[in-house]
Enzyme design. Structure first.
Site, PDB file in Angstrom:
ATOM      1  N   ARG A 270      30.200  43.790  28.528  1.00  0.00           N
ATOM      2  CA  ARG A 270      30.738  44.570  27.458  1.00  0.00           C
ATOM      3  C   ARG A 270      31.652  44.058  26.828  1.00  0.00           C
ATOM      4  O   ARG A 270      31.803  43.932  25.596  1.00  0.00           O
ATOM      5  CB  ARG A 270      31.178  46.014  28.199  1.00  0.00           C
ATOM      6  CG  ARG A 270      31.890  46.940  27.263  1.00  0.00           C
ATOM      7  CD  ARG A 270      32.581  48.008  27.881  1.00  0.00           C
ATOM      8  NE  ARG A 270      32.119  48.353  28.948  1.00  0.00           N
ATOM      9  CZ  ARG A 270      31.408  49.798  29.022  1.00  0.00           C
ATOM     10  NH1 ARG A 270      31.000  50.407  28.019  1.00  0.00           N
ATOM     11  NH2 ARG A 270      30.829  50.111  30.214  1.00  0.00           N
ATOM     12  N   CYS A 336      15.505  65.927  18.674  1.00  0.00           N
ATOM     13  CA  CYS A 336      15.485  67.649  18.753  1.00  0.00           C
ATOM     14  C   CYS A 336      16.179  67.835  20.085  1.00  0.00           C
ATOM     15  O   CYS A 336      15.517  68.350  20.949  1.00  0.00           O
ATOM     16  CB  CYS A 336      13.982  67.864  18.688  1.00  0.00           C
ATOM     17  SG  CYS A 336      13.519  67.732  17.262  1.00  0.00           S
ATOM     18  N   GLU A 337      17.324  67.625  20.276  1.00  0.00           N
ATOM     19  CA  GLU A 337      18.179  67.955  21.489  1.00  0.00           C
ATOM     20  C   GLU A 337      19.823  68.227  20.952  1.00  0.00           C
ATOM     21  O   GLU A 337      20.083  67.356  20.320  1.00  0.00           O
ATOM     22  CB  GLU A 337      18.348  66.817  22.492  1.00  0.00           C
ATOM     23  CG  GLU A 337      16.951  66.663  23.251  1.00  0.00           C
ATOM     24  CD  GLU A 337      17.148  66.208  24.514  1.00  0.00           C
ATOM     25  OE1 GLU A 337      18.371  66.172  25.222  1.00  0.00           O
ATOM     26  OE2 GLU A 337      16.287  65.420  25.183  1.00  0.00           O
ATOM     27  N   TYR A 364      25.194  47.937  25.789  1.00  0.00           N
ATOM     28  CA  TYR A 364      24.775  49.012  26.050  1.00  0.00           C
ATOM     29  C   TYR A 364      24.245  49.712  25.054  1.00  0.00           C
ATOM     30  O   TYR A 364      24.425  51.269  25.213  1.00  0.00           O
ATOM     31  CB  TYR A 364      25.587  49.718  27.095  1.00  0.00           C
ATOM     32  CG  TYR A 364      26.420  48.803  28.135  1.00  0.00           C
ATOM     33  CD1 TYR A 364      25.116  48.309  29.405  1.00  0.00           C
ATOM     34  CD2 TYR A 364      27.592  48.434  28.425  1.00  0.00           C
ATOM     35  CE1 TYR A 364      25.510  47.457  30.283  1.00  0.00           C
ATOM     36  CE2 TYR A 364      27.877  47.586  29.446  1.00  0.00           C
ATOM     37  CZ  TYR A 364      26.907  47.062  30.494  1.00  0.00           C
ATOM     38  OH  TYR A 364      27.379  46.175  31.274  1.00  0.00           O
TER      39      TYR A 364
HETATM   40  N1  LLP Z   1      27.986  43.064  37.249  1.00  0.00           N
HETATM   41  C1  LLP Z   1      27.149  44.008  37.744  1.00  0.00           C
HETATM   42  C2  LLP Z   1      26.567  43.895  39.078  1.00  0.00           C
HETATM   43  C3  LLP Z   1      27.137  45.232  37.000  1.00  0.00           C
HETATM   44  O1  LLP Z   1      26.542  46.270  37.430  1.00  0.00           O
HETATM   45  C4  LLP Z   1      27.594  45.372  35.693  1.00  0.00           C
HETATM   46  C5  LLP Z   1      27.460  46.733  34.763  1.00  0.00           C
HETATM   47  C6  LLP Z   1      28.190  44.237  35.094  1.00  0.00           C
HETATM   48  C7  LLP Z   1      28.612  42.946  35.982  1.00  0.00           C
HETATM   49  C8  LLP Z   1      28.946  44.233  33.853  1.00  0.00           C
HETATM   50  O2  LLP Z   1      29.913  44.859  33.667  1.00  0.00           O
HETATM   51  P1  LLP Z   1      30.596  45.003  32.300  1.00  0.00           P
HETATM   52  O3  LLP Z   1      31.347  43.586  32.167  1.00  0.00           O
HETATM   53  O4  LLP Z   1      29.783  45.167  31.326  1.00  0.00           O
HETATM   54  O5  LLP Z   1      31.860  46.130  32.496  1.00  0.00           O
HETATM   55  N2  LLP Z   1      25.717  51.698  30.443  1.00  0.00           N
HETATM   56  C9  LLP Z   1      27.143  51.699  30.582  1.00  0.00           C
HETATM   57  C10 LLP Z   1      27.720  50.761  31.469  1.00  0.00           C
HETATM   58  C11 LLP Z   1      27.017  50.316  32.570  1.00  0.00           C
HETATM   59  C12 LLP Z   1      27.505  49.038  33.658  1.00  0.00           C
HETATM   60  C13 LLP Z   1      26.517  48.668  34.564  1.00  0.00           C
HETATM   61  N3  LLP Z   1      26.755  47.615  35.239  1.00  0.00           N
HETATM   62  C14 LLP Z   1      27.951  51.981  29.349  1.00  0.00           C
HETATM   63  O6  LLP Z   1      27.252  52.214  28.502  1.00  0.00           O
HETATM   64  O7  LLP Z   1      29.187  52.200  29.559  1.00  0.00           O
END
Ligand code: LLP
Length: 411
Positions: A270, A336-337, A364
Site C-alpha cells: 500500500r 444494484c446494492e 487494493y
Molecule cells: N505481506 C503480506 C503477507 C500481506 O498479507 C500483505 C497484505 C502485505 C505484505 C502488504 O501489506 P501493506 O504494505 O499493503 O499494508 N485489501 C485490504 C488490504 C489487505 C492486505 C492484505 N495483506 C485493503 O484494501 O485495505
C-alpha cells in the site's frame, strides 16, 4: 500528483478524454518517491524490499519496481507469473500465504524463488515432499503469528491468535526443529505480518522484539537464521490519519537488529502505490432523494471495493473547472446494492458530466476489482511527466463473456 487538476504534467480531463472513465491513473514519480522513502530510511540496513504484488500487480507497475531493484512478495502462482512477465527477479521473490497449492509450490521451486514463507506444519511437509520429487532444496522461512494487536480494521488484522495466519508463537521452536529434520528444506529465515494500514509503530516493534526472542532461542539450539522479514509496510494517509514515520521505524529496527547478522526484508504494498494512484470517474446524475442527495457516478464497488468492504474513506476531488456550490451527498455507483457507495455524507460540488478523482486508489483498488453487474474492468494509465501510457486496456464485453457458454440441456 503535482497540482490538483493534473497528474504530474497531464490534466485529468485530457486523460479522461483520451481513455474514458472509469480510469485508474498512476503517477510514476509518486511511486518512485514512495520507494525512495523506504530506501533512504532503511539505507544502513540494506534491506531487501519485496513489493507486495497483491496491492497492484499491473505488469508495468511491477516492471517499474523491478527496475528500481525491488524484489516481490507473492501469494499465488498467478502473481509469480506476473513477476516473471514483468522481468522481476525470482531470486528476490518470496511466497507468502496460507493455502499454497502443490502446483504453485512446484512452479515456485522451478523458478528458484528466494524463499517460501511457510504458515503451517502441513505446508512444511508438502513443500518437503514436492522438493524431494523435483530433486531440489526449498528455502523456507516460518511465518510466526506473534499475537500482537495491530489496531487496524479487523478484516486486515493478521497477527492475532484468532487469525488464520502464521504458526502459533508457542509452537514456533518445535516447528523449526521439525523443519531442520526435513531433508529437502533449508531453513533461512523468520517472518511475520501483523496487518495492513498500520497507523501505530508500537505493534510492529513489539512483533519484532517477539521474533528476536525466538531467533535467540533458535541460536541456542544451533538453528541459525539468515534473514528476518517484518511483513507489510506502514499505513498511508487517506483522510487525516497520523501515519508512522519511516525514519523512526527504521531507527527502531536498526537498534534492535544491531550486532546481529540478519538480513532485513520488508513487504510493503500500500505505501508504495496507494497514494500514487487515483480513480477518475464521471458524474452521471445528481439525484435528490427524500432524505439524502446522491451523486451517481460511472464507477462502482466493483472498481473500488474498499468503502463497501471496510467502510474505508477515500478523498474525492472534483477536477472539472467550472462547477456548482457545495452540498452534502453520498457518492454512489450504478450497482444494484445499497452497499455500493464510494463516499457517504460527503460535502462536494458536482454536476452532471463533471469529472471526479477518487484519491489514494493505487493500492487494493484495481487488484480487487470484479465484473459484478457485468461491468467491464476499467482501463489503467501510467503517467510519467508529460508522457502517459495505457497499461491496461479497458475490458470489452466480448472479453468479459469469452469463457461462458449458453448451454441448453433439458433436465
Ligand atoms: N505481506 C503480506 C503477507 C500481506 O498479507 C500483505 C497484505 C502485505 C505484505 C502488504 O501489506 P501493506 O504494505 O499493503 O499494508 N485489501 C485490504 C488490504 C489487505 C492486505 C492484505 N495483506 C485493503 O484494501 O485495505
Amino acid at each position: 500528483m503535482t497540482d490538483s487538476l493534473k497528474c504530474e504534467q497531464i490534466p485529468y480531463c485530457a486523460l479522461a478524454a483520451e481513455y474514458g472513465t472509469p480510469l485508474y491513473i498512476y503517477s510514476q514519480q509518486a511511486m518512485t518517491a514512495a520507494l525512495n522513502q523506504y530506501q533512504q530510511a532503511f539505507a544502513s540496513l540494506h534491506p531487501l524490499i519485496c513489493y507486495a504484488v497483491k496491492a497492484n500487480g499491473n505488469l508495468s507497475i511491477l516492471r517499474h519496481f523491478a527496475r528500481l531493484g525491488c524484489g516481490f512478495d507473492i501469494v499465488s502462482g498467478g502473481e509469480l507469473e506476473r513477476v516473471i512477465l514483468a522481468g522481476g527477479d525470482t531470486s528476490k521473490t518470496i511466497f507468502s500465504g496460507v493455502g499454497k497449492s502443490s502446483t504453485e509450490i512446484e512452479f515456485a521451486l522451478h523458478n528458484n524463488i528466494r524463499c517460501f514463507n511457510v504458515e503451517s506444519l502441513a505446508e512444511l511437509a508438502r513443500i518437503n515432499t514436492i522438493a524431494a520429487r523435483l530433486g531440489k532444496i526449498a528455502p523456507i522461512s516460518l511465518r510466526i503469528n506473534p499475537d500482537v494487536n495491530a489496531h487496524t480494521h479487523p478484516y486486515i488484522s493478521t497477527g492475532l491468535k484468532a487469525n488464520k495466519f502464521g504458526i502459533a508463537y508457542q509452537d514456533a521452536i518445535a516447528a523449526y526443529q521439525l523443519a531442520t529434520t526435513l531433508p529437502h528444506l533449508k531453513v533461512t529465515g523468520i517472518d511475520c505480518h501483523i496487518g495492513s494500514q498500520l497507523t501505530d509503530l508500537s505493534p510492529l516493534i513489539e512483533a519484532l522484539e517477539r521474533m528476536l526472542l525466538l531467533v535467540d532461542k533458535l541460536a541456542e539450539l544451533n538453528i541459525e537464521l539468515e534473514h528476518i522479514d517484518l511483513g507489510g509496510g506502514v499505513g498511508i494517509v487517506y483522510q487525516n490519519e497520523d501515519v508512522p514515520d519511516l525514519a523512526a521505524y527504521a531507527a527502531a529496527v536498526a537498534r534492535l537488529l544491531s550486532g546481529r547478522n540478519l538480513q532485513l526484508m520488508l513487504e510493503p504494498g500500500r505505501s508504495l502505490i496507494g497514494n500514487a494512484g487515483g480513480l477518475l470517474t464521471t458524474v452521471e446524475y445528481i439525484k435528490q432523494g427524500e432524505e439524502k442527495n446522491f451523486v451517481i457516478v460511472d464507477t462502482a464497488m466493483n472498481d473500488l471495493m474498499r468503502p463497501s468492504l471496510y467502510q474505508a474513506y477515500h478523498n474525492i476531488l472534483n477536477v472539472s473547472t467550472a462547477t456548482t456550490d457545495e452540498f452534502v451527498a453520498d457518492v454512489v455507483g450504478p450497482i444494484c446494492e445499497t452497499g455500493d457507495f464510494l463516499a457517504k455524507d460527503r460535502t462536494i460540488a458536482a454536476k452532471e458530466g463533471d469529472l471526479l478523482l477518487i484519491q489514494s486508489a493505487g493500492a487494493y483498488a484495481s487488484s480487487m476489482a470484479s465484473n459484478y453487474n457485468t461491468r467491464c474492468r476499467a482501463a489503467e494509465v501510467l503517467v510519467n511527466g508529460t508522457d502517459h501510457y495505457l497499461i491496461r486496456r479497458r475490458e470489452t464485453l466480448s472479453e468479459l463473456l469469452a469463457n461462458e457458454q449458453s448451454c441448453l440441456k433439458s433436465v
